[in-house]
Motif scaffolding. Sequence first.
Motif, PDB file in Angstrom:
ATOM      1  N   PHE A 268       0.879  -1.171   0.035  1.00 33.85           N
ATOM      2  CA  PHE A 268       0.132  -0.049  -0.139  1.00 33.85           C
ATOM      3  C   PHE A 268       0.827   1.132  -0.028  1.00 33.85           C
ATOM      4  O   PHE A 268       0.466   2.178   0.577  1.00 33.85           O
ATOM      5  N   GLN A 269       2.051   1.391  -0.807  1.00 36.00           N
ATOM      6  CA  GLN A 269       2.847   2.350  -0.893  1.00 36.00           C
ATOM      7  C   GLN A 269       2.845   3.124  -2.428  1.00 36.00           C
ATOM      8  O   GLN A 269       3.122   4.044  -2.395  1.00 36.00           O
ATOM      9  N   ALA A 270       2.026   2.373  -3.243  1.00 34.69           N
ATOM     10  CA  ALA A 270       2.033   2.982  -4.492  1.00 34.69           C
ATOM     11  C   ALA A 270       0.891   3.737  -4.673  1.00 34.69           C
ATOM     12  O   ALA A 270      -0.074   3.482  -3.976  1.00 34.69           O
ATOM     13  N   PHE A 271       0.807   4.389  -5.921  1.00 34.68           N
ATOM     14  CA  PHE A 271      -0.309   5.044  -6.387  1.00 34.68           C
ATOM     15  C   PHE A 271      -1.433   4.148  -7.109  1.00 34.68           C
ATOM     16  O   PHE A 271      -1.050   3.630  -8.194  1.00 34.68           O
ATOM     17  N   GLU A 272      -2.598   3.834  -6.485  1.00 34.53           N
ATOM     18  CA  GLU A 272      -3.744   3.127  -7.137  1.00 34.53           C
ATOM     19  C   GLU A 272      -4.710   3.747  -7.573  1.00 34.53           C
ATOM     20  O   GLU A 272      -5.139   4.960  -7.104  1.00 34.53           O
ATOM     21  N   ALA A 273      -5.706   3.250  -8.394  1.00 35.54           N
ATOM     22  CA  ALA A 273      -7.061   3.910  -8.793  1.00 35.54           C
ATOM     23  C   ALA A 273      -7.952   2.688  -8.658  1.00 35.54           C
ATOM     24  O   ALA A 273      -7.744   1.718  -9.357  1.00 35.54           O
ATOM     25  N   SER A 274      -9.266   2.911  -7.855  1.00 36.47           N
ATOM     26  CA  SER A 274     -10.311   1.925  -7.893  1.00 36.47           C
ATOM     27  C   SER A 274     -11.451   2.605  -7.928  1.00 36.47           C
ATOM     28  O   SER A 274     -11.362   3.889  -7.421  1.00 36.47           O
ATOM     29  N   VAL A 275     -12.573   2.097  -8.054  1.00 33.84           N
ATOM     30  CA  VAL A 275     -13.988   2.626  -7.827  1.00 33.84           C
ATOM     31  C   VAL A 275     -14.801   1.681  -7.193  1.00 33.84           C
ATOM     32  O   VAL A 275     -14.680   0.630  -7.226  1.00 33.84           O
ATOM     33  N   ARG A 276     -15.494   2.175  -6.095  1.00 31.22           N
ATOM     34  CA  ARG A 276     -16.409   1.543  -5.314  1.00 31.22           C
ATOM     35  C   ARG A 276     -17.669   1.882  -5.783  1.00 31.22           C
ATOM     36  O   ARG A 276     -18.204   2.647  -6.122  1.00 31.22           O
ATOM     37  N   LEU A 277     -18.527   0.756  -6.162  1.00 31.15           N
ATOM     38  CA  LEU A 277     -19.641   0.445  -6.886  1.00 31.15           C
ATOM     39  C   LEU A 277     -20.838   0.266  -5.820  1.00 31.15           C
ATOM     40  O   LEU A 277     -20.471  -0.852  -5.032  1.00 31.15           O
ATOM     41  N   THR A 278     -22.124   0.791  -5.806  1.00 30.27           N
ATOM     42  CA  THR A 278     -23.109   0.405  -4.707  1.00 30.27           C
ATOM     43  C   THR A 278     -24.278   0.148  -5.426  1.00 30.27           C
ATOM     44  O   THR A 278     -25.334  -0.543  -4.790  1.00 30.27           O
ATOM     45  N   ASP A 279     -24.646   0.359  -6.647  1.00 34.53           N
ATOM     46  CA  ASP A 279     -25.757   0.107  -7.319  1.00 34.53           C
ATOM     47  C   ASP A 279     -25.906  -1.596  -7.538  1.00 34.53           C
ATOM     48  O   ASP A 279     -25.021  -2.160  -8.166  1.00 34.53           O
TER      49      ASP A 279
END
Length: 301
Positions: A95-106
């Motif tokens: 958990f030291q790198a730059f990451e991109a994630s999206v959290r979806l709830t529908d």
Amino acid sequence: MKAMEALLPSLREAIAARGVQIDILWGHSTADGAENSTSETIEACRRRIVDLGVERSLRLHSFTTRSHAKLLVADDGRGHFHATVGSCNWLSTKFQAFEASVRLTDPLIVADVLKCLSEMAWNSTGRWAGIVAHLAGWAHNVERQTSPAGGRKLDARIVLGPQHASLFETARDDAKERIVMGSHRLGAAAETVALKPARAAIAANAVDALVLYGRASGPIDGGQAASMTLDGHASGLKVRRVYDPRMHAKFLLWDDGDLLITSQNLLSADPVSPWAEVGIHLKGAAVAREFYGRIGAVFKY
């Protein structure tokens, strides 16, 4: 193994305190010669789970999905479910790198993610039973739920392996102001899949085009990557290697309203299998502009 060991206390607490059932599907490493190492690590983790006596509730499945996707689905404790899709290797990262994630709830898009997981498992096992049937049934139940109140409303769709390439073509044809792409690796596939469409958009509409990457990959060495950077600048395409923070995110955005968050190294991979990579294409007012602002604050471009 170290990352898994760090997570085990939290997983055991969830099992003991709330009776949570945890299933872990694993894929493969894209690093050269890493297949044997991955298999050995999986077996070590399975032995550790048995030693802790939680193998009935924490199931690290024996088969590989042969996928590079990073998918997480869980309930929220109140009857609703969410899914996270992106670039982070949760079970092997510091958990030291730059990451991109999206959290979806529908529920509809969460069900789509569950269907992806079920298809991956079926593709590996060939059996409509066990975890395959469990995930498919879970998807069916989630799909019938009503959407939770509140939250941000955007159009969202799953993007599978070979479908990623078409989004570069869409960006090429539709972008009027900017195209930004990010990838952990810059490899031989970048020219045809990503850089050529970006240069076409620059020529057609004078868009601002930026490429961010973490490292050269495969047949591309540092010198060749530097040459690609110079060639890009000559055509108006800005190509930049990112050192701090280390770049592991994979994304593509154009103008203000289109954003792709994915597991695929967009500048080095061109997968054939639909389940090799999974991303989410978000479309809606300001979603890309907001993301562009966030990464600008990190990378100071």
